[in-house]
Design a protein around this motif. Structure first.
Motif, mmCIF file in Angstrom:
data_model
loop_
_atom_site.group_PDB
_atom_site.id
_atom_site.type_symbol
_atom_site.label_atom_id
_atom_site.label_comp_id
_atom_site.label_asym_id
_atom_site.label_seq_id
_atom_site.Cartn_x
_atom_site.Cartn_y
_atom_site.Cartn_z
ATOM 1 N N GLY A 70 0.779 -1.231 0.000
ATOM 2 C CA GLY A 70 0.000 0.000 0.000
ATOM 3 C C GLY A 70 0.808 1.277 0.000
ATOM 4 N N ALA A 71 2.124 1.189 -0.011
ATOM 5 C CA ALA A 71 2.960 2.390 0.038
ATOM 6 C C ALA A 71 2.873 3.178 -1.268
ATOM 7 N N ALA A 72 2.870 4.490 -1.151
ATOM 8 C CA ALA A 72 2.956 5.354 -2.324
ATOM 9 C C ALA A 72 4.381 5.393 -2.852
ATOM 10 N N PHE A 73 5.345 5.228 -1.953
ATOM 11 C CA PHE A 73 6.756 5.145 -2.305
ATOM 12 C C PHE A 73 7.490 4.476 -1.160
ATOM 13 N N VAL A 74 8.694 4.014 -1.425
ATOM 14 C CA VAL A 74 9.489 3.297 -0.425
ATOM 15 C C VAL A 74 10.891 3.887 -0.374
ATOM 16 N N ARG A 75 11.401 4.091 0.849
ATOM 17 C CA ARG A 75 12.817 4.419 1.066
ATOM 18 C C ARG A 75 13.426 3.298 1.904
ATOM 19 N N VAL A 76 14.505 2.719 1.435
ATOM 20 C CA VAL A 76 15.177 1.628 2.129
ATOM 21 C C VAL A 76 16.267 2.210 3.032
#
Length: 419
Positions: A70-76
């Protein structure tokens, strides 16, 4: 310290609020004080737990899709990041259209790496190594983007999603404001402003368990690639270390939905910051100066601040990333494009700011616009740093710290004109 820069194409777009508080609980309080303490930076997501790691030491390559449903974007978020010479890690979108590369001990040289954002709920992490032998890395948490803005909606001029305004907003305590009809346009609608808009970037950074967006711009300074934004956006070296400054995040045509090729650069060193609030009218200039890695100034240029006070009635260009969306400009006050944005007041004292340090203007903005340059429409020089809204009784007015005050406080860190 090994400082590498990373360049890539498009990532997220996020929605903001007008005439409301963006993040009442950002500092961990119950929100009661934050209404008056944290105008303008827009919360774009949260930090959540995630477990993955290479072997230590690693032997050959490693690959894993990091998914946050469901994330709009991801930062690792990598910790203990340490690779053998010649090895590298890529963080990419599943289709490979966006990709960022990391080497050695990461951009900050300390093994702690917040990778740049990847659109959607999945980021593919791959360690490229033929022989192995390095320590590797761990992934203990990730940034889960929670809001986004459809570029088609942003470009259409239609009303964007907003929160309900406060019934009794404190003067200067709300983040940003749209006055009557929204007069902002895509920056592509004004090709004559190309030199002014190129140094303006969308900022995405981590703070206190959340992700936030603001606006910043490359300013003429004694250090190469100096960026300025608000203190209420970024105020610590830790926040600067997580910064992704994205230049060229904008539509290619006026009213279009296609995005231009953009470039992202990491934060480097926090040079100086000045509080958002004054104490007995000392301080309260609300600015931060940060150097960026990778010399973006060589490609994207810089804006020149001026110590000369603008006159009331002078036209202005308010270049911004409202709600973290593709770049806009408040050139007109109204949607009909009949009333020019201009300076309405100078040498004001707004909301616990330094005495007579503020400029007022009735041009549209939103959460995420904080840190934008207010550019003189005739000289092209920057006269104020945007940071407040609702700064007067019975007026729909935004406020910016006059660059003359910032230039004096920053001293030799900035190169300011006098015309």
């Amino acid at each position: 310290m090994n400082r590498n820069f990373l360049v890539a194409g498009s990532l997220l777009a996020v929605a903001g609020c007008a005439a409301n508080v963006d993040d009442p609980g950002a500092s961990g309080s119950d929100g009661a004080d934050e209404i008056e303490a944290a105008p303008g930076r827009l919360r774009a997501g949260d930090v959540i737990a995630y477990e993955a790691e290479t072997s230590h030491p690693y032997a050959g390559g490693w690959k894993q899709a990091i998914t946050s449903p469901g994330a709009a974007f991801v930062r690792v978020h990598f910790t203990g990041f340490s690779l053998a010479k010649g090895d590298y890690v890529t963080v990419s979108s599943p289709d490979g259209s966006r990709s960022f590369r990391y080497e050695d001990r990461g951009p900050n040289g300390d093994g702690d790496v917040w990778a740049f954002a990847i659109d959607g709920e999945t980021a593919v992490v791959e360690l490229h190594s033929s022989t192995g032998g390095g320590h590797g890395f761990s992934i203990a948490d990730i940034g889960h983007g929670t809001i986004e803005l459809d570029p088609d909606l942003a470009s259409s001029g239609e009303a964007m999603p907003r929160s309900v305004p406060l019934a009794w907003p404190p003067l200067g305590g709300t983040p940003e404001v749209v006055c009557a009809t929204d007069g902002r346009e895509d920056i592509a609608c004004h090709s004559e402003l190309d030199a002014q808009q190129r140094p303006v970037a969308r900022l995405l950074f981590m703070s206190g368990g959340g992700m936030f967006v603001c606006t910043g711009w490359l300013i003429a300074g004694m250090n190469d690639s100096t960026l300025i934004t608000n203190n209420h956006c970024i105020s610590t070296e830790g926040e600067a270390d997580t910064l992704e400054a994205r230049f060229g995040y904008q539509s290619t045509t006026c009213g279009g939905s296609s995005l231009a090729v953009s470039a992202s650069f990491a934060g480097d060193t926090l040079l100086k910051t000045n509080s958002r609030n004054g104490s007995l009218f000392a301080g309260g200039l609300d600015y931060t100066l940060i150097t960026l890695q990778g010399r973006p100034e060589a490609t994207w240029g810089e804006l020149i601040p001026t110590t000369r006070a603008p006159r009331v009635g002078a036209p202005i260009n308010f270049i911004q990333h409202p709600g973290g969306s593709p770049k806009k400009v408040a050139y007109w006050k109204d949607r009909a494009h009949t009333i020019r944005c201009q300076i309405d007041a100078i040498d004001q004292t707004y909301y616990r700011t330094a005495l007579r340090s503020q400029t007022g203007y009735s041009c549209d903005s939103e959460g995420g616009s904080s840190g934008s340059p207010i550019v003189h429409g005739e000289t092209g020089k920057v006269v104020a740093l945007h940071h407040l809204a609702n700064v007067g009784l019975f007026t729909c007015r935004n406020g910016g710290t006059e660059m003359s005050a910032i230039c004096t406080d920053a001293g030799g860190l900035l190169r300011c004109a006098s015309d």
